[in-house]
Design an enzyme around this catalytic site. Sequence first.
Site, PDB file in Angstrom:
ATOM      1  N   LEU A 148       1.877  -5.317   3.046  1.00 56.71           N
ATOM      2  CA  LEU A 148       1.062  -4.567   2.088  1.00 56.71           C
ATOM      3  C   LEU A 148       1.784  -3.259   1.795  1.00 56.71           C
ATOM      4  O   LEU A 148       2.371  -2.654   2.696  1.00 56.71           O
ATOM      5  CB  LEU A 148      -0.315  -4.265   2.674  1.00 56.71           C
ATOM      6  CG  LEU A 148      -1.410  -5.325   2.569  1.00 56.71           C
ATOM      7  CD1 LEU A 148      -2.637  -4.874   3.356  1.00 56.71           C
ATOM      8  CD2 LEU A 148      -1.787  -5.588   1.122  1.00 56.71           C
ATOM      9  N   ASP A 149       1.729  -2.801   0.550  1.00 56.58           N
ATOM     10  CA  ASP A 149       2.312  -1.506   0.203  1.00 56.58           C
ATOM     11  C   ASP A 149       1.673  -0.401   1.040  1.00 56.58           C
ATOM     12  O   ASP A 149       0.503  -0.512   1.428  1.00 56.58           O
ATOM     13  CB  ASP A 149       2.073  -1.184  -1.274  1.00 56.58           C
ATOM     14  CG  ASP A 149       2.816  -2.136  -2.194  1.00 56.58           C
ATOM     15  OD1 ASP A 149       3.795  -2.742  -1.735  1.00 56.58           O
ATOM     16  OD2 ASP A 149       2.412  -2.254  -3.361  1.00 56.58           O
ATOM     17  N   PRO A 150       2.425   0.688   1.319  1.00 56.36           N
ATOM     18  CA  PRO A 150       1.817   1.822   2.034  1.00 56.36           C
ATOM     19  C   PRO A 150       0.537   2.323   1.373  1.00 56.36           C
ATOM     20  O   PRO A 150      -0.420   2.699   2.053  1.00 56.36           O
ATOM     21  CB  PRO A 150       2.923   2.882   1.997  1.00 56.36           C
ATOM     22  CG  PRO A 150       4.188   2.086   1.958  1.00 56.36           C
ATOM     23  CD  PRO A 150       3.869   0.878   1.105  1.00 56.36           C
ATOM     24  N   LEU A 151       0.490   2.320   0.030  1.00 61.40           N
ATOM     25  CA  LEU A 151      -0.703   2.760  -0.703  1.00 61.40           C
ATOM     26  C   LEU A 151      -1.917   1.884  -0.405  1.00 61.40           C
ATOM     27  O   LEU A 151      -3.054   2.347  -0.390  1.00 61.40           O
ATOM     28  CB  LEU A 151      -0.420   2.721  -2.209  1.00 61.40           C
ATOM     29  CG  LEU A 151      -1.608   2.919  -3.156  1.00 61.40           C
ATOM     30  CD1 LEU A 151      -1.830   4.403  -3.406  1.00 61.40           C
ATOM     31  CD2 LEU A 151      -1.393   2.197  -4.477  1.00 61.40           C
ATOM     32  N   ALA A 152      -1.666   0.590  -0.148  1.00 63.61           N
ATOM     33  CA  ALA A 152      -2.747  -0.393  -0.037  1.00 63.61           C
ATOM     34  C   ALA A 152      -3.425  -0.347   1.325  1.00 63.61           C
ATOM     35  O   ALA A 152      -2.824  -0.013   2.344  1.00 63.61           O
ATOM     36  CB  ALA A 152      -2.207  -1.791  -0.294  1.00 63.61           C
TER      37      ALA A 152
END
EC number: 5.4.99.25
Length: 318
Positions: A46-50
């Site tokens: 998962l992206d860091p943002l997610a």
Amino acid sequence: MARRRKGRPIDGVILIDKPAGITSNDTLQKVKRIYFAEKAGHTGALDPLATGMLPLCFGEATKFSQFLLDSDKRYRVVAKLGERTNTSDSDGEVVETREVKVDRGQLERCIAKFRGTTDQIPSMFSALKHEGRPLYEYAREGIEVPRKSRKITVYSIELIRFEGHEVEMEVHCSKGTYIRTITDDLGEMLGCGAHVTYLRRTGVSNYPYENMVTIEHLEALLEKAHREEISPRELLDPLLMPMDSAVQDLPEVNMITELADHVLHGQPVQVFGAPQDGIVRMTSGEERLFIGIGHIDDDGRVAPKRLVVFRDEIEEDK
């Protein structure tokens, strides 16, 4: 003599609610340390943002993590219209600002165009690798790498909320679907640009949303175990799901223990009632002990493909 692994042997799957701001690998390492597990792996970054569902596999369950990598995913995403960023999300820099002239009807018509099977070119700001390096590393250096389009399927995409310049959607999609790319493409369709401001994965395969746990909860259980002078595994291990939960969608072939012994020694067996083809989940005896996954060979037999190594066998080999 074989090098002894650091950590304790433990098998199973835990559903972590990944927080924003850290990578999936950082999440994995934190949980691995909490469980003091000798072997662990995640099932798709998962992206860091997610935030949201990140299944982690321990021990023998890592053998079946590919099935979770290949499984369907569900997301809730919030996009901001009128701004494009160089990363297609709010972590990046705004590269273009445009006026937003969009009504709900136009928005819903554009969203509907994403349903079904299409070709998608992965974002440069993704974890997809090129020559051993994630694409986002090239992107940060200002290098554009040619990417091949990939077939993806959006089973459903629904508009949940449209307020001002904010659009909230729920997406059910196949593996390898980049929600940021969908958002970026939607912004171009609408003629105003868009980027992701919030992304949460709400589902992987058929795992229950309510079974997710946070790292903070695990840390609190670990502290409680130390405070009460009990083994941490007494509080932590009940949160694990069985290793075969990763392959629960496969058809089950249950066999008597005598046949299971043959399979565990690499031999295909004939099992009454087995499917005619495909991959199967193999269990043994009345207790339905999971022994691995198999495939139906050309002779209609159940042949082993990926087997569980049981702990007593591991100890005997040492």
